[in-house]
Design an enzyme around this catalytic site. Structure first.
Site, PDB file in Angstrom:
ATOM      1  N   HIS A  17      22.991   2.861  13.080  1.00 59.14           N
ATOM      2  CA  HIS A  17      24.137   3.532  13.035  1.00 59.14           C
ATOM      3  C   HIS A  17      25.031   3.267  14.476  1.00 59.14           C
ATOM      4  CE1 HIS A  17      22.573   5.994   9.772  1.00 59.14           C
ATOM      5  NE2 HIS A  17      21.472   5.754  10.176  1.00 59.14           N
ATOM      6  N   GLY A  32      -0.670  -1.430   9.118  1.00 58.54           N
ATOM      7  CA  GLY A  32      -0.074   0.195   8.884  1.00 58.54           C
ATOM      8  C   GLY A  32       0.733   0.821  10.029  1.00 58.54           C
ATOM      9  N   ASN A  40       0.862  -1.179   0.168  1.00 60.31           N
ATOM     10  CA  ASN A  40      -0.026  -0.106   0.032  1.00 60.31           C
ATOM     11  C   ASN A  40       0.929   1.351   0.027  1.00 60.31           C
ATOM     12  OD1 ASN A  40      -2.248   1.697   0.414  1.00 60.31           O
ATOM     13  ND2 ASN A  40      -3.389  -0.077   1.188  1.00 60.31           N
ATOM     14  N   ARG A  71      -0.640 -13.901  20.241  1.00 59.43           N
ATOM     15  CA  ARG A  71      -1.134 -15.138  20.332  1.00 59.43           C
ATOM     16  C   ARG A  71      -0.882 -16.037  18.863  1.00 59.43           C
ATOM     17  NH1 ARG A  71      -5.771 -16.000  17.302  1.00 59.43           N
ATOM     18  NH2 ARG A  71      -7.252 -13.980  17.026  1.00 59.43           N
ATOM     19  N   ALA A 119      -0.886  -3.167  13.375  1.00 52.02           N
ATOM     20  CA  ALA A 119      -0.604  -1.685  13.167  1.00 52.02           C
ATOM     21  C   ALA A 119       0.239  -1.105  14.173  1.00 52.02           C
ATOM     22  CB  ALA A 119      -1.832  -1.114  12.820  1.00 52.02           C
TER      23      ALA A 119
END
Length: 197
Positions: free
Chosen positions: A114, A141, A84, A182, A159
């Site tokens: 870094h 997301g 997406n 789970r 998300a």
């Protein structure tokens, strides 16, 4: 050993000032500039640019909206891949993604890290550790996957999760830092109510 060979071995390398590294990154940016300006109707050109950019693709894949990466040649995607909008892959090291993977909006896959000490960091040094994502994985997301992580087959990353360690196969993984919530079971395949009650 050149700087990109060092990166491939997980060693500190000059990511910001080495001319060869900068030119490889710029070559990717040229393709990305063209890619990210295409009309949604220009599927053939879009797919051609993705194939030119990435190290390996399946036959069927979708990159919806904007996509950004460092080099592209370190990225391999399997069959039936879907990304997406606003996928970012920092691919100083290999990023290998299996078949049937779904990536939601605003996801970052970051092989780059870094040094903690500012002296080396200020010299433009970084390291890169590979990321491997198995088959049948769904990444929700706003997820961030950190350097060196492996995500097992069939896992679902919720998300907003920050993935700092390996994810076992067939689990729901969530949180900051992420943890196993789970296992995914056969009952999940029978679920018809998707409300948040």
């Amino acid at each position: 050993m050149d700087e990109l060979e060092k990166a491939a071995k997980g060693m500190l390398y000059d990511a910001n000032y080495d001319a060869a590294v900068l030119e490889k990154r710029k070559a990717a940016k040229r393709i990305l500039h063209r890619l990210n300006r295409l009309s949604p109707d220009e599927d053939a050109e879009r797919n051609g640019l993705i194939r030119q950019l990435l190290g390996k693709t399946g036959e069927r894949f979708v990159f919806d909206g904007q996509f950004h990466c460092d080099f592209g040649f370190n990225i391999e995607i399997g069959e039936d891949f879907y990304a997406n909008v606003n996928l970012v892959i920092l691919d100083g090291a290999k990023v290998v993604i299996g078949n049937n993977c779904f990536i939601a909006p605003n996801v970052g896959l970051f092989t780059a890290g870094h040094p903690l000490d500012p002296e080396r960091r200020n010299k433009g040094l970084e390291y890169a550790l590979p990321i491997t994502i198995g088959n049948d994985v769904w990444i929700g997301g706003g997820v961030s996957v950190m350097p060196g992580v492996t995500v097992g087959d069939g896992a679902m990353i919720a998300a907003g999760t920050v993935v700092t360690k390996d994810v076992p196969p067939g689990v729901i993984f969530a949180g900051n830092p992420g943890r196993v919530i789970r296992e995914i079971t056969e009952k999940d395949g029978e679920r018809t109510d998707f409300s948040r009650k």
